[in-house]
Design a protein around this motif. Structure first.
Motif, short mmCIF file in Angstrom:
data_model
loop_
_atom_site.label_atom_id
_atom_site.label_comp_id
_atom_site.label_asym_id
_atom_site.label_seq_id
_atom_site.Cartn_x
_atom_site.Cartn_y
_atom_site.Cartn_z
N ASP A 189 0.82 -1.21 0.00
CA ASP A 189 0.00 0.00 0.00
C ASP A 189 0.86 1.26 0.00
O ASP A 189 0.46 2.29 -0.54
N THR A 190 2.06 1.16 0.57
CA THR A 190 2.98 2.31 0.54
C THR A 190 3.39 2.62 -0.90
O THR A 190 3.40 3.79 -1.32
N THR A 191 3.72 1.58 -1.67
CA THR A 191 4.10 1.77 -3.06
C THR A 191 2.94 2.33 -3.87
O THR A 191 3.11 3.23 -4.70
N TRP A 192 1.72 1.81 -3.64
CA TRP A 192 0.56 2.29 -4.38
C TRP A 192 0.31 3.77 -4.09
O TRP A 192 0.04 4.55 -5.01
N ASN A 193 0.40 4.17 -2.84
CA ASN A 193 0.21 5.58 -2.50
C ASN A 193 1.23 6.46 -3.22
O ASN A 193 0.88 7.51 -3.76
N THR A 194 2.48 6.02 -3.22
CA THR A 194 3.52 6.81 -3.87
C THR A 194 3.25 6.96 -5.36
O THR A 194 3.34 8.06 -5.93
N GLU A 195 2.90 5.84 -6.02
CA GLU A 195 2.63 5.89 -7.46
C GLU A 195 1.40 6.73 -7.76
O GLU A 195 1.39 7.50 -8.73
N LEU A 196 0.37 6.60 -6.92
CA LEU A 196 -0.86 7.36 -7.17
C LEU A 196 -0.63 8.85 -7.02
O LEU A 196 -1.14 9.66 -7.81
N ILE A 197 0.16 9.25 -6.03
CA ILE A 197 0.45 10.68 -5.84
C ILE A 197 1.12 11.24 -7.09
O ILE A 197 0.79 12.33 -7.56
N SER A 216 -1.24 6.34 7.38
CA SER A 216 0.22 6.40 7.54
C SER A 216 0.98 5.71 6.41
O SER A 216 2.18 5.93 6.26
N ALA A 217 0.29 4.87 5.60
CA ALA A 217 0.97 4.21 4.48
C ALA A 217 1.46 5.23 3.45
O ALA A 217 2.35 4.93 2.65
N ALA A 218 0.89 6.43 3.46
CA ALA A 218 1.30 7.46 2.51
C ALA A 218 2.54 8.23 2.97
O ALA A 218 3.06 9.06 2.23
N MET A 219 2.98 7.96 4.21
CA MET A 219 4.10 8.71 4.75
C MET A 219 5.41 7.97 4.52
O MET A 219 5.76 7.04 5.23
N SER A 220 6.10 8.36 3.48
CA SER A 220 7.44 7.84 3.19
C SER A 220 8.21 8.94 2.47
O SER A 220 7.61 9.88 1.94
N GLU A 221 9.51 8.80 2.46
CA GLU A 221 10.32 9.82 1.77
C GLU A 221 9.97 9.88 0.29
O GLU A 221 9.89 10.96 -0.30
N ASP A 222 9.72 8.70 -0.32
CA ASP A 222 9.38 8.67 -1.75
C ASP A 222 8.06 9.39 -2.02
O ASP A 222 7.95 10.15 -2.99
N SER A 223 7.05 9.14 -1.18
CA SER A 223 5.76 9.77 -1.42
C SER A 223 5.84 11.28 -1.19
O SER A 223 5.22 12.06 -1.92
N LEU A 224 6.61 11.69 -0.20
CA LEU A 224 6.78 13.13 0.04
C LEU A 224 7.50 13.79 -1.14
O LEU A 224 7.16 14.90 -1.54
N ASP A 225 8.49 13.09 -1.68
CA ASP A 225 9.21 13.61 -2.86
C ASP A 225 8.26 13.73 -4.05
O ASP A 225 8.28 14.74 -4.77
N GLU A 226 7.44 12.69 -4.28
CA GLU A 226 6.49 12.72 -5.39
C GLU A 226 5.49 13.85 -5.23
O GLU A 226 5.17 14.57 -6.18
N ALA A 227 4.98 14.01 -4.01
CA ALA A 227 4.00 15.07 -3.76
C ALA A 227 4.61 16.45 -4.00
O ALA A 227 3.97 17.32 -4.60
N SER A 228 5.83 16.63 -3.53
CA SER A 228 6.49 17.92 -3.72
C SER A 228 6.72 18.21 -5.20
O SER A 228 6.47 19.32 -5.67
N ALA A 229 7.15 17.19 -5.96
CA ALA A 229 7.42 17.38 -7.38
C ALA A 229 6.14 17.67 -8.16
O ALA A 229 6.15 18.43 -9.13
N ALA A 230 5.02 17.07 -7.73
CA ALA A 230 3.75 17.26 -8.43
C ALA A 230 2.98 18.46 -7.92
O ALA A 230 1.91 18.78 -8.47
N GLY A 231 3.48 19.15 -6.89
CA GLY A 231 2.77 20.29 -6.34
C GLY A 231 1.51 19.89 -5.60
O GLY A 231 0.53 20.64 -5.57
N ILE A 232 1.52 18.71 -5.00
CA ILE A 232 0.34 18.20 -4.30
C ILE A 232 0.59 18.25 -2.80
O ILE A 232 1.63 17.77 -2.31
N ASP A 233 -0.32 18.84 -2.06
CA ASP A 233 -0.23 18.85 -0.61
C ASP A 233 -0.87 17.59 -0.04
O ASP A 233 -1.87 17.09 -0.58
N ILE A 234 -0.30 17.10 1.04
CA ILE A 234 -0.80 15.87 1.64
C ILE A 234 -1.21 16.11 3.09
O ILE A 234 -0.72 17.03 3.76
N ILE A 235 -2.13 15.29 3.56
CA ILE A 235 -2.48 15.19 4.97
C ILE A 235 -2.44 13.72 5.32
O ILE A 235 -3.06 12.90 4.64
N SER A 236 -1.68 13.37 6.33
CA SER A 236 -1.52 11.96 6.67
C SER A 236 -1.22 11.82 8.16
O SER A 236 -1.03 12.83 8.86
#
Length: 552
Positions: A189-197, A216-236
């Motif tokens: 689920d961590t990988t899916w969250n990262t890819e979806l972001i 909390s599955a969305a909280m990883s360095e990879d997902s934060l990097d993806e969100a930052s690159a895509a300009g997407i804010d997250i709440i987790s």
């Protein structure tokens, strides 16, 4: 000459049909799936709708679909030339094959996009999560031939001995699906969250980047990097594997300047609902500056409370055993005994327990190393020192531990603390229940029993049809709730209660007793049938959905 009279009990199926037509589901499936309208008695879009009906009406297994439609007025639902015999499991199996050949993930994305556009569904905030669905059968030898790998993995169903696939779902604030994926049984689920972001803006075709809310599955360095690159804010929710959780909670209790929020609006009628206090800190986590909202809930969830109590019981038993072993030791002098106690305390100190100890001088019988009669000056007793210690629970410390355990940390990359105050961030995170409630619908055994399909591609296709059914269910619920927002009176539910926020199930229940008679080809509603006209109005429908001619 006597008239030909037929009586049907279509229940909510005409309502489901109307929503399927109006949201574009039938039309989109027919456009995306290859089929021959000269050879097919019924289009794949209509057969998909039939599966959706069966799902939402808590119907029959696929091999008994003909029975499900026996009294449902199939001519009104599918056309004058369609009878229940035309709705066999063989034809539905072929429909699943057509969906599988059309790339069901893309097909479902098209269905969602069309429905979102027609229904005016907002996507400025999405809530995402994953769950698993167990299947019957052995698929290991066939998995290499298909895209979907049905295998064992972490089961949310509790059926760890069964194979499974997983469902990834994103919904908006109203619980309407906006993204859905059928995933391998052991996907992370961590990988899916990262890819979806990373794909989110493209898959939603949104002009403005949505806010992404997940557990909390969305909280990883990879997902934060993806969100930052895509300009997407997250709440987790920040997992406790991060040191920042303990640091923030410790700091909050040290400062002790809580902002009391009380209960949230949706919880006010629930006597057992928790009230909340928060404090907010800025923290650098995984190379990203995030706001950390420390949340103290007045209610400790039962599982955590039991875990703490069990841990205290086990620790107390171990400490009492250790104290007993220490009490059996003897020391030649008081300083040795005192030193032994201090060493023991360093090894066994626990903040939830208090220890009391006293060094006691006592006499004990000596043992002789040599055999035979002892000499005349032999003194059979010697002075030794023992430790008398006791262990007891520290009630205040335990209470603080439970208070601390009732804290969690919600993180967000949203920088505007005026538009998104800590209270708003917590409220949005609590709305994560929107996607969790949708999983309860998909996993309801009354709606979808054990999956017995023989091939992974058909399982995948059926999984996406389930998500289409969930879409229709959610649109029915949304229409009713939106219409009731400005209403003076709530909606009457089956059995007597009322609600301004009925679930999709409660809306559909109002149509369960609908009957239609057809006399010489003309449909009528019997006089003794209580037509839920207001519910139809809330859904922007009328009795013409049941094949009844308009009264106008």
């Amino acid at each position: 000459m006597s008239s030909a009279v037929e009586v049907f009990s279509p229940g909510p199926l005409p309502v489901v049909k109307a929503i399927c037509e109006e949201c574009g589901l039938i039309e989109t499936v027919n456009e995306q799936v290859e089929w021959d309208d000269q050879q097919c008695r019924l289009s794949p879009g209509h057969r998909t709708m039939a599966l959706v009906m069966n799902f939402l009406a808590e119907g029959q297994p696929m091999y008994r679909l003909s029975e499900f439609f026996e009294k449902s007025d199939t001519a009104n639902l599918f056309g004058e030339n369609i009878s229940p015999e035309n709705l066999s499991d063989t034809t539905f199996g072929r429909t699943l094959d057509k969906i599988a050949d059309a790339n069901p993930r893309i097909l479902f994305g098209s269905v969602l996009a069309e429905a979102i556009g027609r229904e005016g569904v907002t996507t400025n905030v999405v809530h995402a999560d994953t769950t698993s669905k167990s299947v019957q059968g052995i698929y290991e030898d066939e998995n290499d031939e298909y895209d979907l790998e049905i295998t064992q993995g972490y089961s949310r169903d509790g059926n760890r001995h069964l194979n499974q696939f997983q469902i990834g779902l994103a919904v908006n604030r109203n619980g309407v699906p906006v993204i859905g994926d059928i995933l391998d049984g052991n996907d992370s689920d961590t990988t899916w969250n990262t890819e979806l972001i990373g794909e989110l803006r493209q898959r939603l075709a949104a002009d403005e980047p949505p806010i992404y809310v997940a557990d909390s599955a969305a909280m990883s360095e990879d997902s934060l990097d993806e969100a930052s690159a895509a300009g997407i804010d997250i709440i987790s929710r920040l997992p406790r594997t991060y040191n920042a959780v303990d640091e923030c909670i410790d700091r909050a209790w040290e400062i002790d300047e809580w902002n009391d929020l009380g209960k949230f609006v949706n919880d006010e009628d629930d006597e057992d609902a928790a009230s909340y206090q928060i404090q907010t800190f800025q923290k650098h986590i995984s190379n990203h500056d995030l706001r950390c909202v420390v949340v103290h809930s007045s209610t400790l969830d039962g599982r955590t409370n039991r875990r703490i109590d069990n841990d205290l019981d086990s620790t107390e038993e171990d400490l009492e055993d250790a104290v007993g072993q220490l009490a059996d030791r003897s020391f030649a002098c008081e300083p040795d005994a005192q030193e032994a106690w201090e060493t023991w305390l360093d090894d066994h100190d626990d903040s939830c327990f208090e220890f009391e100890a006293e060094v006691v001088e006592t006499e004990q019988k000596k043992s002789r190393d040599k055999p035979g009669r002892p000499p005349k000056d032999w003194d059979p007793y010697e002075t030794v020192y023992k430790i008398a210690a006791s262990v007891q629970r520290d009630a205040a410390a335990i209470a603080h531990r439970k208070k601390r355990a009732s804290c969690f940390v919600v993180v967000t990359s949203l920088e505007d603390s005026e538009e998104w105050a800590g209270e708003d961030v917590l409220q949005e995170y609590k709305e994560q229940q929107a996607v969790e409630r949708r999983f309860r619908v998909v996993k309801d055994p009354k709606r979808v029993g054990p999956v017995f399909l023989d091939r992974p591609d058909r399982v995948e296709a059926l999984g996406y049809v389930m998500l289409m059914a969930l879409l229709v269910y959610s649109l029915i619920e949304r229409r009713a709730r939106v219409a009731l927002q400005g209403a003076d009176e709530p909606m009457d539910l089956a059995g007597g209660p009322t609600s301004f926020r009925p679930t999709g199930r409660r809306v559909l229940e109002r149509f369960e007793n609908m009957l239609v008679s057809r006399v010489d080809g003309k449909r009528e509603i019997p006089d003794n049938v209580d037509v839920p006209k207001r519910v139809l109005e809330l859904l922007n429908l009328d009795v013409t959905a049941y094949g009844i001619e308009s009264e106008e």
